[in-house]
Scaffold this motif. Structure first.
Motif, PDB file in Angstrom:
ATOM      1  N   HIS A  51       0.816  -1.089   0.317  1.00 18.92           N
ATOM      2  CA  HIS A  51       0.052  -0.031  -0.375  1.00 18.92           C
ATOM      3  C   HIS A  51       0.527   0.920  -0.317  1.00 18.92           C
ATOM      4  O   HIS A  51       1.718   1.057  -0.126  1.00 18.92           O
ATOM      5  N   ALA A  52       0.012   2.544  -0.160  1.00 15.90           N
ATOM      6  CA  ALA A  52       1.163   3.401  -0.082  1.00 15.90           C
ATOM      7  C   ALA A  52       0.177   4.608   0.977  1.00 15.90           C
ATOM      8  O   ALA A  52      -1.151   4.344   1.592  1.00 15.90           O
ATOM      9  N   VAL A  53       0.948   5.486   1.193  1.00 18.85           N
ATOM     10  CA  VAL A  53       0.070   6.187   2.069  1.00 18.85           C
ATOM     11  C   VAL A  53      -0.387   7.317   2.347  1.00 18.85           C
ATOM     12  O   VAL A  53      -0.248   8.270   0.909  1.00 18.85           O
ATOM     13  N   THR A 156      -6.312   4.795   3.806  1.00 22.55           N
ATOM     14  CA  THR A 156      -7.173   5.475   3.321  1.00 22.55           C
ATOM     15  C   THR A 156      -7.848   6.264   4.337  1.00 22.55           C
ATOM     16  O   THR A 156      -8.965   7.206   4.052  1.00 22.55           O
ATOM     17  N   GLN A 157      -7.226   6.764   5.007  1.00 26.24           N
ATOM     18  CA  GLN A 157      -7.353   8.623   6.186  1.00 26.24           C
ATOM     19  C   GLN A 157      -8.166   8.312   7.122  1.00 26.24           C
ATOM     20  O   GLN A 157      -9.073   9.139   7.235  1.00 26.24           O
TER      21      GLN A 157
ATOM     22  N   LEU B 172     -12.702 -10.828   6.029  1.00 26.78           N
ATOM     23  CA  LEU B 172     -12.004 -10.449   4.790  1.00 26.78           C
ATOM     24  C   LEU B 172     -11.206  -9.118   6.488  1.00 26.78           C
ATOM     25  O   LEU B 172     -10.905  -9.625   6.838  1.00 26.78           O
ATOM     26  N   ASP B 173     -10.484  -8.245   5.032  1.00 27.74           N
ATOM     27  CA  ASP B 173      -9.110  -7.672   5.923  1.00 27.74           C
ATOM     28  C   ASP B 173     -10.089  -6.480   5.510  1.00 27.74           C
ATOM     29  O   ASP B 173     -10.509  -5.912   4.793  1.00 27.74           O
ATOM     30  N   ASP B 174      -9.339  -5.595   6.583  1.00 22.92           N
ATOM     31  CA  ASP B 174     -10.480  -4.113   6.580  1.00 22.92           C
ATOM     32  C   ASP B 174      -9.872  -2.980   5.720  1.00 22.92           C
ATOM     33  O   ASP B 174     -10.778  -2.699   5.560  1.00 22.92           O
ATOM     34  N   VAL B 175      -8.702  -3.295   5.397  1.00 24.45           N
ATOM     35  CA  VAL B 175      -8.409  -2.066   4.840  1.00 24.45           C
ATOM     36  C   VAL B 175      -8.771  -2.438   3.156  1.00 24.45           C
ATOM     37  O   VAL B 175      -9.365  -1.395   2.307  1.00 24.45           O
ATOM     38  N   THR B 178     -11.936  -1.156   2.860  1.00 26.81           N
ATOM     39  CA  THR B 178     -12.016   0.431   3.106  1.00 26.81           C
ATOM     40  C   THR B 178     -12.181   1.020   1.995  1.00 26.81           C
ATOM     41  O   THR B 178     -12.294   1.840   1.405  1.00 26.81           O
ATOM     42  N   LEU B 179     -10.916   0.336   1.349  1.00 29.41           N
ATOM     43  CA  LEU B 179     -10.727   0.691  -0.013  1.00 29.41           C
ATOM     44  C   LEU B 179     -12.452   0.652  -1.184  1.00 29.41           C
ATOM     45  O   LEU B 179     -11.488   1.662  -2.031  1.00 29.41           O
ATOM     46  N   LYS B 180     -12.396  -0.408  -0.866  1.00 30.58           N
ATOM     47  CA  LYS B 180     -13.320  -0.122  -2.217  1.00 30.58           C
ATOM     48  C   LYS B 180     -14.754   0.711  -1.786  1.00 30.58           C
ATOM     49  O   LYS B 180     -15.693   1.623  -3.260  1.00 30.58           O
TER      50      LYS B 180
END
Lengths: 471, 202
Positions: A51-53, A156-157, B172-175, B178-180
């Protein structure tokens, strides 16, 4: 328009990005702080996951946990290569502002955040450190999170959170001489218990809060987690605005005026409902000191170590006996007069210039007792410079204190700085857990003035008696 | 993340109130170490009398509890420091669920990040479970049915936030989830930049 709202409700509502259902929400994160343990770990996890910040400009970093506070080392401790250097390198690669030790602005994250104006009223702020609640002293919604949640925030902030319940602690009355913010909050934890804030966001209110400095409010918010609450806040007011105006990262010009106008609307509305209310008359609060291995093991300095046989049930009695065995104290023993070997004035709880002033008032013209090792560790480079400009460093050094470099130091045992096993330390920090200041160390939490009083007598001492007539 | 559906295993009682994360994993085991090493130091101050020497009085060192996959704990379990190493240390010794009247809030959230299930039950139910948690006695936790069956007992219902339950059941992975929602986050920020421009440095 909804009905009357609390400070916390207003700030929460302004940050809801999405309702995830079942009581969970996606909350926007305005500021992220990274330190050399959990922050570094999160940066590595983020990189490993590919991932990226998302917003490096909203992140700030400093290696507060593992730096050495020994002036002879220049801050370079045993974890310099494993923690301090990698944090600098990884934040640089991500485009995150990093404050290196020795640099103006560097300090314990919970001291430097407000000091730099990184922390703002009504903002959400997270850090991989449970004492992040400290930032609530300027009216921020700030809380500690784990490394995985930190990755989530950086990528995701946002954070996934369930809305906590609301608890208000109202401090009314006038604070007696030599009783401080630290005593107020320790008194509440002793009375209500270390789990009393579980699942709540705490608002501290009342006349004793309104008339308190920002530094004192941060001390109170800092210990929210010691009663189980991840979040502690004070409504921002003119005291906060005067504190923040002109700081490096605080808004400037027209944006400052707009921000202040916004912040003035955050205070809890009259009639807003809290799930739980706690009222304290501060006139009744005496200087506090912990005797055991939980912050709830706290008594007034003229009190006695409790009797396990008087505990409400067998589990409580067992816990008290275990704590007394670790602490080397007997039921019914007066805490005043117990001999001590160490004094630590520092930590994100009590290392600000006001704390150093309170201790210096006690130390002025006095000497640290023989056999006591006493450290003063300012919370940041700015605090250190401000204290030195006032000559406080001279007072500490003349009394026989070591005047050291900013960092978490003796609060956390993560940097090679420890109280030896079996020795007793009166400490202005926040946790007296088993082994907190080093394996076998015995910690007695107290205010800066109480810690200074213990340093000069070599015993747990009632600062009011020592300073009789000098209030 | 590993899925959690049902778990059958031995439960170890640790009923002291306010057990903190400094006890679950001391800070010196977190500095510059990998999470895979942390199981060896889970509950180190209680589990060992000195380096490598076990404390026979500690429940997880006793026959019938060494293979425990469930902890039954007192109120405010894992309070204190936010260190996620506390979860990783429990994971490292095979603990997959913790049952307590209440939890430290940061630890509670951290559990879900590693597929460990924290379950809040009324104090009297937890006390009853602790009394039934004999050596080798198996509990079954069914996350689909939201029920725990203690040894020689009737199933007891429990609650998990529906969102968390779904994520655990599916692993499922939280990140990732949320990226969705990246568009929703961007829309929030666009509006927020107008409302609170001081939050976003130029």
């Amino acid at each position: 328009m909804t009905g009357p709202q609390t400070l916390f409700d207003k700030v929460w509502d302004a940050h809801v990005v999405a309702d995830l259902g079942g009581g969970m929400n996606l909350i926007h994160v305005d500021r992220i702080l990274l330190h050399d343990l959990s922050g570094l770990r999160a940066l590595r996890m983020l990189k490993d996951q590919g991932h990226a910040v998302r917003h490096p400009e909203l992140c700030f970093a400093a290696p507060d946990h593992t730096v050495s506070s020994d002036p002879a080392t220049g801050g370079v401790g045993g974890f310099h290569e494993t923690c301090v250097v990698p944090l600098a390198e990884m934040t640089a690669a991500a485009g995150i502002r990093h404050y290196a030790m020795g640099e103006r602005g560097f300090g314990i994250l919970h001291v430097m955040g407000p000091e730099l104006g990184v922390t703002l009223p009504g903002a959400t702020l997270v850090c991989g450190d449970s004492h992040t609640c400290t930032h609530g002293g300027v009216g921020a919604f700030a809380m500690g999170i784990g490394s995985s949640e930190l990755v989530h925030a950086m990528v995701t902030q946002t954070l996934m959170q369930r809305k906590p319940k609301r608890l208000r602690v109202t401090f009314d009355g006038a604070l007696p001489d030599w009783v401080s913010a630290k005593d107020m909050i320790l008194h509440v934890i002793g009375r209500e218990g270390a789990a009393s804030g579980d699942g709540h966001a705490v608002e501290y209110a009342g006349q004793a809060i309104r008339s308190m400095s920002v530094e004192g409010r941060m001390t109170i918010c800092n210990l929210s987690i010691e009663m189980g609450a991840k979040i502690g806040m004070v409504a921002p007011d003119d005291t906060v605005f005067a504190y923040l105006e002109g700081r490096d990262h605080a808004p400037k010009g027209a944006q400052w005026d707009a921000a202040v106008a916004h912040w003035r609307g955050l205070a809890t509305d009259a009639g807003a409902a809290f799930d739980t209310e706690v009222d304290v008359d501060v006139a009744d609060v005496k200087p506090q000191i912990t005797w055991g291995t939980s912050p709830e093991h706290v008594i007034a300095v003229d009190g006695r170590v409790p009797d396990p046989d008087a505990a409400p049930d067998a589990e409580h009695a067992h816990a008290l006996r275990e704590a007394q065995a670790y602490a080397g104290l007997a039921p019914g023993e007066p805490i005043e007069g117990v001999g001590i070997q160490w004094v630590f004035i520092g930590s994100c709880t009590n290392s600000r210039v006001e704390d150093l002033r309170a201790a210096a008032r006690v130390l002025d013209g006095r000497k640290v007792a023989e056999g006591v090792r006493a450290w003063a560790v300012p919370g940041s480079e700015q605090t250190k410079a401000d204290a030195e400009a006032e000559g406080l460093d001279r007072v500490f050094k003349d009394a026989g204190f070591e005047w050291r470099l900013p960092g978490c130091s003796l609060c956390v045992g993560a940097n090679g700085e420890n109280v030896p096993a079996g020795e007793r330390c009166v400490s202005t920090s926040n946790r007296n857990f088993v082994g907190r200041q080093g394996p076998g160390s015995r910690t007695h939490l107290a205010s800066p003035a109480m810690a200074a009083a213990a340093a000069v007598t070599g015993r747990v001492t009632d600062v009011r008696k020592l300073m009789d007539g000098e209030a | 993340m590993e899925k959690f559906t049902t778990l059958t295993g031995v439960a170890a009682p640790l009923m002291e109130a306010n057990i903190n994360t400094d006890i679950i994993i001391p800070i010196k085991r977190l500095v510059g170490t990998d999470r895979s090493t942390m199981g060896a130091y889970a509950f180190e101050p209680w589990r060992y009398r000195s380096e490598g020497v076990e404390n026979p009085d500690f429940v997880l060192n006793q026959d019938g509890y060494r293979d425990a996959t469930i902890l039954i704990a007192g109120p405010n379990f894992a309070c204190g420091s936010s260190r996620e190493g506390a979860v990783w240390a429990l994971d490292g010794i095979g603990i997959k669920a913790v049952i307590a009247p209440s939890f430290g809030g940061i630890f509670f959230n951290n559990c879900f990040q590693s597929g460990i299930l924290p379950i809040v039950l009324a104090p009297d139910v937890v006390d009853d479970f602790a009394a039934r948690a004999g050596p080798g006695a198996a509990f079954t936790i069914d996350l689909e049915a939201l029920a725990i069956t203690p040894p020689n007992g009737q199933p007891v219902a429990f609650e998990v936030e529906p969102f968390r339950r779904a994520a655990l059941l599916a692993g499922l992975d939280d990140v990732g989830m949320t990226l969705k929602r990246a568009d929703e986050i961007a829309a929030f920020q666009d509006a927020d930049r107008v409302d609170r421009p001081w939050i976003y440095p130029a």
